[in-house]
Design a protein around this motif. Structure first.
Motif, short mmCIF file in Angstrom:
data_model
loop_
_atom_site.label_atom_id
_atom_site.label_comp_id
_atom_site.label_asym_id
_atom_site.label_seq_id
_atom_site.Cartn_x
_atom_site.Cartn_y
_atom_site.Cartn_z
N ILE A 110 0.87 -1.18 0.00
CA ILE A 110 0.00 0.00 0.00
C ILE A 110 0.90 1.23 0.00
CG2 ILE A 110 -1.76 1.33 1.21
CD1 ILE A 110 -2.76 -1.21 2.50
N ALA A 162 -1.21 -0.77 -4.33
CA ALA A 162 -2.40 0.09 -4.28
C ALA A 162 -2.01 1.48 -3.81
CB ALA A 162 -3.42 -0.51 -3.30
N THR A 192 -3.49 7.96 -5.92
CA THR A 192 -3.24 8.96 -6.97
C THR A 192 -3.13 8.26 -8.32
OG1 THR A 192 -1.99 10.24 -5.36
CG2 THR A 192 -1.76 10.89 -7.66
N TYR A 220 -6.94 0.46 -1.76
CA TYR A 220 -6.29 -0.72 -1.17
C TYR A 220 -7.30 -1.76 -0.72
CZ TYR A 220 -7.38 0.71 3.66
OH TYR A 220 -8.03 1.03 4.83
N HIS A 225 -2.23 4.24 9.37
CA HIS A 225 -1.68 2.92 9.69
C HIS A 225 -2.65 2.04 10.46
CE1 HIS A 225 2.87 4.17 9.26
NE2 HIS A 225 2.15 4.42 8.18
N LYS A 281 7.27 2.35 10.22
CA LYS A 281 7.32 3.11 11.46
C LYS A 281 6.98 4.57 11.18
CE LYS A 281 12.19 4.22 10.97
NZ LYS A 281 13.52 4.17 11.47
N1 LIG Z 1 10.62 8.74 4.10
C1 LIG Z 1 11.39 8.19 5.05
O1 LIG Z 1 12.60 8.43 5.18
C2 LIG Z 1 10.78 7.21 6.02
C3 LIG Z 1 11.60 6.51 6.86
C4 LIG Z 1 11.04 5.59 7.74
C5 LIG Z 1 9.68 5.43 7.77
N2 LIG Z 1 8.88 6.13 6.95
C6 LIG Z 1 7.45 5.92 7.00
O2 LIG Z 1 6.98 5.30 5.81
C7 LIG Z 1 5.65 5.72 5.55
C8 LIG Z 1 5.58 6.29 4.15
O3 LIG Z 1 6.53 7.32 4.03
P1 LIG Z 1 6.95 7.86 2.58
O4 LIG Z 1 8.12 8.72 2.84
O5 LIG Z 1 7.03 6.76 1.60
O6 LIG Z 1 5.67 8.79 2.27
P2 LIG Z 1 5.19 9.39 0.87
O7 LIG Z 1 4.40 10.59 1.22
O8 LIG Z 1 6.35 9.47 -0.07
O9 LIG Z 1 4.20 8.26 0.32
C9 LIG Z 1 2.99 7.96 0.96
C10 LIG Z 1 2.19 7.06 0.05
O10 LIG Z 1 0.95 6.74 0.68
C11 LIG Z 1 -0.06 6.84 -0.28
N3 LIG Z 1 -1.37 7.04 0.33
C12 LIG Z 1 -1.88 8.17 0.87
N4 LIG Z 1 -3.16 7.95 1.25
C13 LIG Z 1 -3.43 6.66 0.94
C14 LIG Z 1 -4.58 5.86 1.04
N5 LIG Z 1 -5.70 6.31 1.59
N6 LIG Z 1 -4.53 4.57 0.59
C15 LIG Z 1 -3.40 4.08 0.07
N7 LIG Z 1 -2.26 4.81 -0.08
C16 LIG Z 1 -2.30 6.08 0.36
C17 LIG Z 1 0.36 8.04 -1.13
O11 LIG Z 1 -0.36 8.05 -2.35
C18 LIG Z 1 1.84 7.70 -1.30
O12 LIG Z 1 2.00 6.73 -2.32
C19 LIG Z 1 5.28 6.72 6.65
O13 LIG Z 1 4.62 6.02 7.69
C20 LIG Z 1 6.65 7.19 7.17
O14 LIG Z 1 6.61 7.58 8.52
C21 LIG Z 1 9.39 7.01 6.05
#
Ligand SMILES: NC(=O)c1ccc[n+]([C@@H]2O[C@H](COP(=O)([O-])OP(=O)(O)OC[C@H]3O[C@@H](n4cnc5c(N)ncnc54)[C@H](O)[C@@H]3O)[C@@H](O)[C@H]2O)c1
Length: 127
Positions: free
Chosen positions: A12, A38, A41, A61, A82, A100
């Motif tokens: 997801i 899933a 966008t 999803y 989450h 996380k």
């Molecule tokens: N970026 C980092 O360095 C990092 C490091 C560790 C953990 N995380 C964690 O990983 C997770 C994602 O972070 P990221 O940086 O990839 O974020 P991001 O903003 O780049 O991506 C988020 C994704 O979630 C999708 N999304 C939003 N609403 C949704 C929905 N209703 N159904 C399905 N998908 C949906 C968005 O379309 C996008 O694809 C977060 O929990 C973040 O805390 C990120």
């Protein structure tokens, strides 16, 4: 897991962490295979799918969770989603890997753990 052999995985989200998950699964092809992604966008899930040869793409999803062969789903969506996503995945009988931080409150964490223990055979929730 339901079947021996490769674990069938759904992701997801389609951005930063989703890319890392997809790349990570690709380096362990004997153990796991990403079969679906899933993301809401239009076009984003398809882009990830094209990069990593993921055959199935969903905007919602919850539609992906109807796919019976998917055994494990990884969550790479924003933190506030989450908990609900974990409940939906576990209630669909699938194991959960959640990025996380696990969730927003301790109450959400308890509910997520309790639901995974109840709904999946071994109660896996990896955060
Ligand atoms: N970026 C980092 O360095 C990092 C490091 C560790 C953990 N995380 C964690 O990983 C997770 C994602 O972070 P990221 O940086 O990839 O974020 P991001 O903003 O780049 O991506 C988020 C994704 O979630 C999708 N999304 C939003 N609403 C949704 C929905 N209703 N159904 C399905 N998908 C949906 C968005 O379309 C996008 O694809 C977060 O929990 C973040 O805390 C990120």
């Amino acid at each position: 897991m339901a079947n021996k052999g490769k674990v069938k995985v759904g992701i997801i989200g389609s951005q930063f962490e989703a890319d890392i998950h997809a790349a990570s699964f690709q380096i362990m092809p004997e153990e796991a295979e990403v079969v679906a992604v899933a993301s809401p966008t239009p076009g984003h899930a398809a882009e990830l799918a094209e990069r990593y040869n993921i055959p199935r793409v969903f905007l919602d999803y919850r539609e992906m969770l109807k796919e019976k062969d998917i055994e494990m789903v990884t969550i790479t969506a924003p933190n506030k989603l989450h908990c609900q996503m974990t409940l939906d995945i576990a209630n669909a009988g699938k194991h959960v890997v959640c990025e996380k931080p696990l969730c927003m409150t301790l109450e959400e964490a308890d509910l997520m753990i309790e639901t995974c223990e109840k709904q999946t055979q071994h109660g896996y929730l990896i955060g």
